[in-house]
Design a protein around this motif. Structure first.
Motif, PDB file in Angstrom:
ATOM      1  N   GLU A  36       0.958  -1.106  -0.141  1.00 11.77           N
ATOM      2  CA  GLU A  36      -0.074   0.171   0.082  1.00 11.77           C
ATOM      3  C   GLU A  36       0.755   1.163  -0.196  1.00 11.77           C
TER       4      GLU A  36
ATOM      5  N   ALA B  14       2.132   1.660  -3.425  1.00 13.05           N
ATOM      6  CA  ALA B  14       1.080   2.130  -4.309  1.00 13.05           C
ATOM      7  C   ALA B  14       1.153   3.538  -4.184  1.00 13.05           C
ATOM      8  N   THR B  15       0.876   3.845  -2.756  1.00 14.39           N
ATOM      9  CA  THR B  15       0.795   5.450  -2.517  1.00 14.39           C
ATOM     10  C   THR B  15       1.859   6.313  -3.010  1.00 14.39           C
ATOM     11  N   LYS B  16       3.114   5.937  -2.762  1.00 13.82           N
ATOM     12  CA  LYS B  16       4.127   6.473  -3.171  1.00 13.82           C
ATOM     13  C   LYS B  16       4.158   6.734  -4.834  1.00 13.82           C
ATOM     14  N   ARG B  17       3.976   5.809  -5.601  1.00 11.69           N
ATOM     15  CA  ARG B  17       3.712   5.743  -7.091  1.00 11.69           C
ATOM     16  C   ARG B  17       2.704   6.523  -7.519  1.00 11.69           C
ATOM     17  N   ARG B  18       1.459   6.551  -6.987  1.00  9.74           N
ATOM     18  CA  ARG B  18       0.544   7.598  -7.173  1.00  9.74           C
ATOM     19  C   ARG B  18       0.968   8.818  -7.038  1.00  9.74           C
ATOM     20  N   GLN B  19       1.643   9.128  -5.650  1.00  7.42           N
ATOM     21  CA  GLN B  19       1.992  10.380  -5.401  1.00  7.42           C
ATOM     22  C   GLN B  19       3.320  11.075  -6.664  1.00  7.42           C
ATOM     23  N   GLN B  20       4.144  10.138  -6.977  1.00 14.75           N
ATOM     24  CA  GLN B  20       5.051  10.356  -7.739  1.00 14.75           C
ATOM     25  C   GLN B  20       4.314  10.639  -9.444  1.00 14.75           C
ATOM     26  N   GLU B  21       3.322  10.116  -9.569  1.00 12.58           N
ATOM     27  CA  GLU B  21       2.796  10.157 -10.964  1.00 12.58           C
ATOM     28  C   GLU B  21       1.873  11.285 -10.962  1.00 12.58           C
ATOM     29  N   GLU B  22       1.217  11.796  -9.813  1.00  9.77           N
ATOM     30  CA  GLU B  22       0.471  12.887  -9.600  1.00  9.77           C
ATOM     31  C   GLU B  22       1.547  14.325  -9.728  1.00  9.77           C
TER      32      GLU B  22
ATOM     33  N   GLN C 222       2.870  14.259 -13.248  1.00 12.06           N
ATOM     34  CA  GLN C 222       1.643  15.070 -14.096  1.00 12.06           C
ATOM     35  C   GLN C 222       1.553  16.512 -13.776  1.00 12.06           C
TER      36      GLN C 222
END
Length: 313
Positions: free
Chosen positions: A225, A228-236, A239
């Motif tokens: 988790e 995944a949160t870190k990946r989402r933050q990096q993607e955000e 972006q």
């Protein structure tokens, strides 16, 4: 066949005679001696083994009734007049022809022995089979509790299941070996209850393993988790950076188009640098293209005002 009697090896007269010795003493046959015993004319005593023994007194009385004296063949060995010699223990006469003579010596000089027991009767095949079956059933009854314990232990091992490490199999085997005993599972405990108790013991032994497995799964899920949160933050963040860069690029294109005409080249170059710096410092991901144009127009308007002031001065 006639056998000569060997001389006596003791100095005292013999007092008890076997059937063959009595026959020689009376100078008759052994069968005659037996007949005399059976008729009661010459009664014999019996040893523990059931063999006849005739006393010298009875033999001499029989000879006296028949008008004969005692037999000179059984006499005392004369003593030597020389110095006394230490005499050995009496040695009984060797047993001879009559089967009844194969009996230890008389009760005065030789110990009496019990007659050998008769040979066992042969067992019929049917009786032998019945005995073997009875012994087998008895052995099975004696071994039944131990076989039951072995079955319970094997049942416990089979209930472990797949995927559990071999080290825990060894722990379960050791626990069952010490727990599954005749004291814990007496005969009055039914098989259903015994299996249920074994399953409970198995769960107790494996509980630390299951707890550790749950903890590891929870830790692994937490790490996944977080990843995944870190990946989402990096993607955000990536972006947002792309969005900001797109807005800056749009602002620079708008700035170039606005300064293309009526701008001195030097002023235009400095204005482009100033606008790019302002945009890098102020543009946010949530800005719109119009917000960027307004910021560019404000910066260019300041440049225009500065030029007007310079011209007036």
């Amino acid at each position: 066949m006639t056998t000569k009697r060997k001389p006596q090896r003791w100095g005292t007269e013999k007092k008890w005679f076997s059937a063959s010795e009595a026959a020689r003493y009376l100078d008759v046959s052994v069968d005659k001696v037996r007949q005399l015993d059976q008729s009661g004319e010459l009664p014999a005593e019996r040893t523990k083994g059931g063999h006849r023994r005739f006393s010298r007194k009875a033999l001499d009385a029989y000879l006296a009734r028949k008008g004969r004296g005692g037999s000179p063949r059984v006499q005392e060995r004369p003593r030597r007049p020389s110095r006394p010699v230490e005499r050995p223990e009496p040695i009984p006469d060797p047993l001879e022809e009559d089967p009844e003579d194969f009996e230890p010596g008389d009760e005065y000089y030789e110990p009496l022995v019990e007659a050998p027991s008769p040979p066992p009767q042969p067992i019929s095949p049917l009786e032998k089979f019945a005995r073997e079956m009875e012994e087998r059933r008895k052995r099975e009854r004696d071994e039944a509790p131990l076989r039951r314990l072995t079955t319970l232990k094997q049942y416990g091992l089979n209930q472990i299941g797949w995927g559990i490490p071999d080290s825990w199999h060894a722990r379960v085997a050791a626990a069952l070996e010490s727990y599954v005993t005749l004291k814990t599972f007496p005969a009055w405990v039914s098989d259903v209850d015994a299996y249920r108790i074994v399953r409970g013991k198995l769960e107790e032994v494996l509980q630390p393993y299951h707890d550790e497995l749950v903890r590891k799964k929870a830790e692994e899920a937490r790490r996944e988790e977080e990843a995944a949160t870190k990946r989402r933050q990096q993607e955000e963040e990536a972006q947002e950076e792309r969005r900001v860069q797109e807005l800056i690029d749009d602002g620079m294109r708008y700035t170039r188009s606005e300064t293309l005409l009526d701008w001195d080249s030097d002023d235009r170059a400095r204005a482009l640098r100033d606008v790019e710096r302002i945009l890098n410092d102020t543009v946010e991901p949530d800005w719109t293209e119009q917000d960027v144009k307004d910021a560019v127009d404000d910066e260019l308007a300041e440049w225009q005002d500065d030029e007007d002031e310079e011209d007036e001065s």
